[in-house]
Design a protein around this motif. Structure first.
Motif, mmCIF file in Angstrom:
data_model
loop_
_atom_site.group_PDB
_atom_site.id
_atom_site.type_symbol
_atom_site.label_atom_id
_atom_site.label_comp_id
_atom_site.label_asym_id
_atom_site.label_seq_id
_atom_site.Cartn_x
_atom_site.Cartn_y
_atom_site.Cartn_z
ATOM 1 N N LEU A 55 91.814 -7.025 -39.650
ATOM 2 C CA LEU A 55 92.907 -7.246 -38.685
ATOM 3 C C LEU A 55 93.152 -6.005 -37.824
ATOM 4 C CD1 LEU A 55 95.412 -9.261 -40.897
ATOM 5 C CD2 LEU A 55 93.984 -10.133 -39.022
ATOM 6 N N GLU A 56 92.985 -4.811 -38.390
ATOM 7 C CA GLU A 56 93.150 -3.570 -37.627
ATOM 8 C C GLU A 56 92.080 -3.434 -36.548
ATOM 9 O OE1 GLU A 56 94.961 0.027 -36.431
ATOM 10 O OE2 GLU A 56 95.719 -1.636 -37.663
ATOM 11 N N LEU A 57 90.947 -4.093 -36.765
ATOM 12 C CA LEU A 57 89.891 -4.052 -35.748
ATOM 13 C C LEU A 57 90.343 -4.663 -34.425
ATOM 14 C CD1 LEU A 57 86.707 -4.885 -37.845
ATOM 15 C CD2 LEU A 57 87.353 -2.673 -36.849
ATOM 16 N N ASP A 58 91.257 -5.622 -34.473
ATOM 17 C CA ASP A 58 91.804 -6.178 -33.225
ATOM 18 C C ASP A 58 92.426 -5.061 -32.379
ATOM 19 O OD1 ASP A 58 91.161 -8.856 -33.850
ATOM 20 O OD2 ASP A 58 93.052 -9.123 -34.945
ATOM 21 N N ARG A 59 93.181 -4.206 -33.036
ATOM 22 C CA ARG A 59 93.812 -3.074 -32.336
ATOM 23 C C ARG A 59 92.746 -2.106 -31.824
ATOM 24 N NH1 ARG A 59 96.115 1.948 -34.445
ATOM 25 N NH2 ARG A 59 97.569 2.728 -32.888
ATOM 26 N N ALA A 60 91.743 -1.818 -32.654
ATOM 27 C CA ALA A 60 90.668 -0.906 -32.244
ATOM 28 C C ALA A 60 89.935 -1.443 -31.015
ATOM 29 C CB ALA A 60 89.686 -0.689 -33.396
ATOM 30 N N VAL A 61 89.647 -2.731 -31.004
ATOM 31 C CA VAL A 61 88.972 -3.342 -29.855
ATOM 32 C C VAL A 61 89.834 -3.195 -28.610
ATOM 33 C CG1 VAL A 61 88.229 -5.556 -28.861
ATOM 34 C CG2 VAL A 61 87.532 -4.930 -31.187
ATOM 35 N N ARG A 62 91.112 -3.502 -28.728
ATOM 36 C CA ARG A 62 92.023 -3.383 -27.581
ATOM 37 C C ARG A 62 92.075 -1.948 -27.077
ATOM 38 N NH1 ARG A 62 96.994 -1.621 -27.354
ATOM 39 N NH2 ARG A 62 97.424 -1.889 -29.566
ATOM 40 N N LEU A 63 92.219 -0.997 -27.986
ATOM 41 C CA LEU A 63 92.308 0.413 -27.582
ATOM 42 C C LEU A 63 90.998 0.911 -26.970
ATOM 43 C CD1 LEU A 63 94.374 1.811 -30.585
ATOM 44 C CD2 LEU A 63 95.172 1.484 -28.216
ATOM 45 N N LEU A 64 89.886 0.496 -27.509
ATOM 46 C CA LEU A 64 88.596 0.871 -26.925
ATOM 47 C C LEU A 64 88.479 0.333 -25.495
ATOM 48 C CD1 LEU A 64 86.235 0.374 -29.992
ATOM 49 C CD2 LEU A 64 86.596 2.537 -28.751
ATOM 50 N N ARG A 65 88.908 -0.897 -25.293
ATOM 51 C CA ARG A 65 88.865 -1.478 -23.937
ATOM 52 C C ARG A 65 89.795 -0.702 -22.992
ATOM 53 N NH1 ARG A 65 85.668 -5.626 -24.351
ATOM 54 N NH2 ARG A 65 85.845 -7.142 -26.016
ATOM 55 N N GLU A 66 91.006 -0.421 -23.466
ATOM 56 C CA GLU A 66 91.969 0.318 -22.634
ATOM 57 C C GLU A 66 91.450 1.710 -22.296
ATOM 58 O OE1 GLU A 66 95.695 0.308 -24.739
ATOM 59 O OE2 GLU A 66 95.991 -1.854 -24.439
ATOM 60 N N ALA A 67 90.680 2.307 -23.182
ATOM 61 C CA ALA A 67 90.130 3.644 -22.953
ATOM 62 C C ALA A 67 88.848 3.603 -22.127
ATOM 63 C CB ALA A 67 89.873 4.328 -24.296
ATOM 64 N N GLY A 68 88.420 2.403 -21.744
ATOM 65 C CA GLY A 68 87.240 2.266 -20.898
ATOM 66 C C GLY A 68 85.921 2.210 -21.655
ATOM 67 N N HIS A 69 85.977 1.986 -22.943
ATOM 68 C CA HIS A 69 84.758 1.938 -23.756
ATOM 69 C C HIS A 69 84.417 0.479 -24.093
ATOM 70 C CE1 HIS A 69 85.130 6.252 -24.061
ATOM 71 N NE2 HIS A 69 86.356 6.112 -24.565
ATOM 72 N N THR A 70 84.177 -0.280 -23.076
ATOM 73 C CA THR A 70 83.932 -1.714 -23.209
ATOM 74 C C THR A 70 82.736 -2.023 -24.095
ATOM 75 O OG1 THR A 70 84.812 -1.982 -20.985
ATOM 76 C CG2 THR A 70 83.610 -3.843 -21.880
ATOM 77 N N GLU A 71 81.677 -1.220 -23.950
ATOM 78 C CA GLU A 71 80.479 -1.472 -24.752
ATOM 79 C C GLU A 71 80.789 -1.388 -26.246
ATOM 80 O OE1 GLU A 71 76.207 0.605 -25.734
ATOM 81 O OE2 GLU A 71 76.971 0.839 -23.684
ATOM 82 N N TYR A 72 81.572 -0.359 -26.674
ATOM 83 C CA TYR A 72 81.924 -0.241 -28.087
ATOM 84 C C TYR A 72 82.924 -1.317 -28.504
ATOM 85 C CZ TYR A 72 79.147 3.770 -29.240
ATOM 86 O OH TYR A 72 78.077 4.593 -29.508
#
Length: 156
Positions: A55-72
């Motif tokens: 469930l925490e991965l949902d937050r990690a995905v969102r934060l990675l996208r917000e930080a511009g790391h779409t590939e990760y």
């Protein structure tokens, strides 16, 4: 000198005809089941911790996208999020398989053995060990809560 309420209660007294060897064997069986109960608790911890991490991965995905790391973000979403922990299984399926395949049959067998061999009485081995280790007349070595001399403990 033993008083009327001194000694284990009926549920923890060895039934007539039950041998030392049977009490010891049932004690070992009970100890093994208690260890299995602990293992099952760890399995539930594994289940809950893994689920919480997923469930925490949902937050990690969102934060990675917000930080511009779409590939990760995409990789985490595709490669790890919701992934089986072993082939074909999420943790709840492991818990269910453990319960049905091992835990419940073990628990049923232990209950059946106690019922058939000791009138369903539990913890006979421990109750007899307690009797052997008690200091007669000591206020903190009484057999039961209703034994004469048991101190009453009230919350401070």
């Amino acid at each position: 000198m033993n008083q009327p309420n001194d000694g284990p209660d009926r549920a923890h007294r060895r039934p007539d005809g039950v041998s030392d060897e049977t009490v010891e064997a049932l004690g070992a069986l009970s100890k093994a089941l208690e260890t299995t109960e602990r293992a099952r608790g760890h399995l539930y911890s594994f289940h809950q911790l893994t689920g919480g991490a997923d469930l925490e991965l949902d937050r990690a995905v969102r934060l990675l996208r917000e930080a511009g790391h779409t590939e990760y973000a995409d990789r985490v979403e595709c490669e790890v999020l919701g992934r089986n922990v072993i082939p074909g299984h999420w943790t709840f399926q492991i818990v269910e398989a453990y319960d049905g395949t091992y835990y419940q049959p073990f628990k049923d067998l232990e209950r059946s053995a106690r019922s058939d061999l000791a009138d369903g009485r539990d913890h006979l081995y421990e109750a007899e060990m307690k009797e052997d280790r008690r200091t007669t007349g000591h206020r903190d070595h009484t057999a039961r809560p209703d034994s004469p001399g048991t101190p009453s403990h009230s919350p401070s």
